[in-house]
Write a protein that holds these residues in place. Structure first.
Motif, PDB file in Angstrom:
ATOM      1  N   VAL A  91      27.985 -31.279   5.573  1.00 38.21           N
ATOM      2  CA  VAL A  91      28.589 -30.840   4.916  1.00 38.21           C
ATOM      3  C   VAL A  91      27.914 -29.991   3.684  1.00 38.21           C
ATOM      4  O   VAL A  91      28.176 -28.643   3.528  1.00 38.21           O
ATOM      5  CB  VAL A  91      29.755 -30.626   5.047  1.00 38.21           C
ATOM      6  CG1 VAL A  91      30.924 -31.195   6.730  1.00 38.21           C
ATOM      7  CG2 VAL A  91      30.761 -31.829   3.947  1.00 38.21           C
ATOM      8  N   LEU A  92      27.044 -30.501   3.313  1.00 36.82           N
ATOM      9  CA  LEU A  92      27.015 -30.695   2.154  1.00 36.82           C
ATOM     10  C   LEU A  92      25.103 -30.058   1.926  1.00 36.82           C
ATOM     11  O   LEU A  92      24.506 -29.925   0.894  1.00 36.82           O
ATOM     12  CB  LEU A  92      27.092 -31.795   0.858  1.00 36.82           C
ATOM     13  CG  LEU A  92      28.139 -31.660   0.750  1.00 36.82           C
ATOM     14  CD1 LEU A  92      27.233 -33.248  -0.576  1.00 36.82           C
ATOM     15  CD2 LEU A  92      29.017 -31.130   0.263  1.00 36.82           C
ATOM     16  N   ASN A  93      25.122 -28.615   3.144  1.00 33.71           N
ATOM     17  CA  ASN A  93      24.253 -28.447   2.778  1.00 33.71           C
ATOM     18  C   ASN A  93      24.711 -26.944   3.153  1.00 33.71           C
ATOM     19  O   ASN A  93      24.414 -26.836   4.499  1.00 33.71           O
ATOM     20  CB  ASN A  93      22.540 -29.446   3.550  1.00 33.71           C
ATOM     21  CG  ASN A  93      21.782 -28.535   3.963  1.00 33.71           C
ATOM     22  OD1 ASN A  93      21.331 -27.641   3.048  1.00 33.71           O
ATOM     23  ND2 ASN A  93      20.343 -29.567   3.677  1.00 33.71           N
ATOM     24  N   ASN A  94      23.519 -26.143   2.876  1.00 31.10           N
ATOM     25  CA  ASN A  94      24.116 -24.725   2.412  1.00 31.10           C
ATOM     26  C   ASN A  94      23.879 -23.910   3.601  1.00 31.10           C
ATOM     27  O   ASN A  94      24.350 -23.047   4.691  1.00 31.10           O
ATOM     28  CB  ASN A  94      23.980 -23.746   1.292  1.00 31.10           C
ATOM     29  CG  ASN A  94      24.855 -23.824   0.300  1.00 31.10           C
ATOM     30  OD1 ASN A  94      25.864 -24.362   0.609  1.00 31.10           O
ATOM     31  ND2 ASN A  94      24.838 -24.133  -1.155  1.00 31.10           N
ATOM     32  N   GLU A  95      22.317 -23.992   4.178  1.00 33.82           N
ATOM     33  CA  GLU A  95      21.477 -23.328   5.866  1.00 33.82           C
ATOM     34  C   GLU A  95      22.469 -24.070   6.503  1.00 33.82           C
ATOM     35  O   GLU A  95      21.969 -23.363   7.176  1.00 33.82           O
ATOM     36  CB  GLU A  95      20.590 -24.679   5.355  1.00 33.82           C
ATOM     37  CG  GLU A  95      19.426 -24.097   3.888  1.00 33.82           C
ATOM     38  CD  GLU A  95      17.744 -24.574   3.981  1.00 33.82           C
ATOM     39  OE1 GLU A  95      17.176 -24.514   5.844  1.00 33.82           O
ATOM     40  OE2 GLU A  95      17.507 -25.215   3.026  1.00 33.82           O
ATOM     41  N   PHE A  96      22.845 -25.258   6.573  1.00 34.61           N
ATOM     42  CA  PHE A  96      24.006 -25.648   7.774  1.00 34.61           C
ATOM     43  C   PHE A  96      25.139 -25.260   8.013  1.00 34.61           C
ATOM     44  O   PHE A  96      25.502 -25.490   9.701  1.00 34.61           O
ATOM     45  CB  PHE A  96      23.490 -26.960   7.662  1.00 34.61           C
ATOM     46  CG  PHE A  96      22.221 -27.856   8.060  1.00 34.61           C
ATOM     47  CD1 PHE A  96      20.670 -27.142   8.352  1.00 34.61           C
ATOM     48  CD2 PHE A  96      21.500 -28.175   6.533  1.00 34.61           C
ATOM     49  CE1 PHE A  96      19.871 -27.045   8.580  1.00 34.61           C
ATOM     50  CE2 PHE A  96      20.782 -28.748   6.977  1.00 34.61           C
ATOM     51  CZ  PHE A  96      19.773 -28.307   7.783  1.00 34.61           C
ATOM     52  N   VAL A  97      26.087 -24.963   6.578  1.00 35.32           N
ATOM     53  CA  VAL A  97      27.394 -24.932   7.042  1.00 35.32           C
ATOM     54  C   VAL A  97      28.078 -23.408   7.742  1.00 35.32           C
ATOM     55  O   VAL A  97      28.738 -24.023   8.725  1.00 35.32           O
ATOM     56  CB  VAL A  97      27.827 -24.351   5.826  1.00 35.32           C
ATOM     57  CG1 VAL A  97      29.117 -24.168   5.587  1.00 35.32           C
ATOM     58  CG2 VAL A  97      28.116 -25.706   4.833  1.00 35.32           C
ATOM     59  N   GLY A  98      27.173 -22.652   8.176  1.00 38.92           N
ATOM     60  CA  GLY A  98      26.948 -21.407   8.435  1.00 38.92           C
ATOM     61  C   GLY A  98      26.973 -21.927  10.196  1.00 38.92           C
ATOM     62  O   GLY A  98      28.268 -21.723  11.017  1.00 38.92           O
ATOM     63  N   LYS A  99      26.419 -22.633  10.533  1.00 42.36           N
ATOM     64  CA  LYS A  99      26.095 -23.021  12.006  1.00 42.36           C
ATOM     65  C   LYS A  99      27.443 -24.226  12.120  1.00 42.36           C
ATOM     66  O   LYS A  99      27.873 -24.490  13.572  1.00 42.36           O
ATOM     67  CB  LYS A  99      24.871 -23.791  12.614  1.00 42.36           C
ATOM     68  CG  LYS A  99      23.551 -22.870  12.569  1.00 42.36           C
ATOM     69  CD  LYS A  99      22.412 -23.639  12.944  1.00 42.36           C
ATOM     70  CE  LYS A  99      20.925 -22.165  12.977  1.00 42.36           C
ATOM     71  NZ  LYS A  99      19.802 -23.150  13.271  1.00 42.36           N
ATOM     72  N   ILE A 100      27.587 -25.520  11.620  1.00 46.73           N
ATOM     73  CA  ILE A 100      28.340 -26.357  11.395  1.00 46.73           C
ATOM     74  C   ILE A 100      30.153 -25.641  11.564  1.00 46.73           C
ATOM     75  O   ILE A 100      30.791 -26.102  12.335  1.00 46.73           O
ATOM     76  CB  ILE A 100      28.753 -27.781  10.462  1.00 46.73           C
ATOM     77  CG1 ILE A 100      27.344 -27.862  10.745  1.00 46.73           C
ATOM     78  CG2 ILE A 100      29.329 -28.499  10.707  1.00 46.73           C
ATOM     79  CD1 ILE A 100      26.914 -28.742   9.625  1.00 46.73           C
ATOM     80  N   GLN A 101      29.822 -24.738  11.286  1.00 43.66           N
ATOM     81  CA  GLN A 101      31.342 -23.961  10.961  1.00 43.66           C
ATOM     82  C   GLN A 101      31.838 -23.806  12.176  1.00 43.66           C
ATOM     83  O   GLN A 101      32.772 -23.626  12.227  1.00 43.66           O
ATOM     84  CB  GLN A 101      31.307 -22.566   9.713  1.00 43.66           C
ATOM     85  CG  GLN A 101      31.801 -23.113   8.348  1.00 43.66           C
ATOM     86  CD  GLN A 101      31.917 -21.603   7.882  1.00 43.66           C
ATOM     87  OE1 GLN A 101      30.963 -20.885   7.596  1.00 43.66           O
ATOM     88  NE2 GLN A 101      33.608 -21.759   7.090  1.00 43.66           N
ATOM     89  N   ARG A 102      30.701 -23.002  13.206  1.00 44.54           N
ATOM     90  CA  ARG A 102      31.819 -22.719  14.447  1.00 44.54           C
ATOM     91  C   ARG A 102      32.429 -24.367  15.666  1.00 44.54           C
ATOM     92  O   ARG A 102      32.198 -24.131  16.272  1.00 44.54           O
ATOM     93  CB  ARG A 102      30.356 -22.046  14.964  1.00 44.54           C
ATOM     94  CG  ARG A 102      30.632 -20.437  14.563  1.00 44.54           C
ATOM     95  CD  ARG A 102      29.443 -19.941  15.405  1.00 44.54           C
ATOM     96  NE  ARG A 102      28.097 -20.757  15.005  1.00 44.54           N
ATOM     97  CZ  ARG A 102      27.024 -20.163  14.418  1.00 44.54           C
ATOM     98  NH1 ARG A 102      27.104 -19.646  13.467  1.00 44.54           N
ATOM     99  NH2 ARG A 102      25.966 -20.342  14.387  1.00 44.54           N
TER     100      ARG A 102
END
Length: 153
Positions: A46-57
């Motif tokens: 959760v602390l990597n901005n690149e992945f927040v969008g993908k993990i948010q779903r």
């Protein structure tokens, strides 16, 4: 210059600010033996901005393989895992000291109080994301480590 970067890292990885992420993760996670070991996955995800969008779903229909098969998420995951290991330990200890969580003899983490937690308003989206991570950790702890390619803690 390197001292400046080191100080910024210390400010961003502040135990007092990051502890609510772990507590929100455990708040929705079903208590199971050795679930304390799952804490080490929260910050790298959760602390990597690149992945927040993908993990948010993440939904209840999501599974761990959706994340572990995504090359963007998994690239460098093991390095991030070990980078946040000490910070995770500090946050767990702080949560215990503040009586936010308790850990039993089976290494099961249970949230006992999250009412008085101070949170940074800028972390609201990440705290919500942390609280949804329980949906992907449906395997036992050992299989979760294997799925993410982590060989030893």
């Amino acid at each position: 210059m390197s001292k400046f970067i080191e100080n910024i890292s210390i400010l961003q990885n502040n135990t007092f600010i990051l502890t609510p992420l772990l507590v929100s993760f455990y708040k929705n996670l079903k208590p199971t033996d050795k679930n304390i070991l799952l804490a080490y996955f929260v910050f790298p995800l959760v602390l990597n901005n690149e992945f927040v969008g993908k993990i948010q779903r993440i939904t209840t229909a999501s599974n761990m393989s959706r994340i572990t098969k995504d090359k963007d998420i998994m690239a460098g995951f093991e390095d991030r895992f070990y980078y946040y290991k000490e910070q995770t330990n500090k946050c767990l200890q702080y949560a215990i000291d503040c009586k936010y969580i308790e850990i039993d003899k089976n290494l099961t983490v249970t949230v006992i109080n999250d009412v008085n937690m101070l949170t940074d308003s800028r972390l609201k989206k990440i705290i919500n994301l942390s609280s949804q991570l329980h949906n992907i950790f449906t395997k036992n702890v050992i299989n979760t480590y294997y799925a993410f390619g982590i060989k030893a803690l």
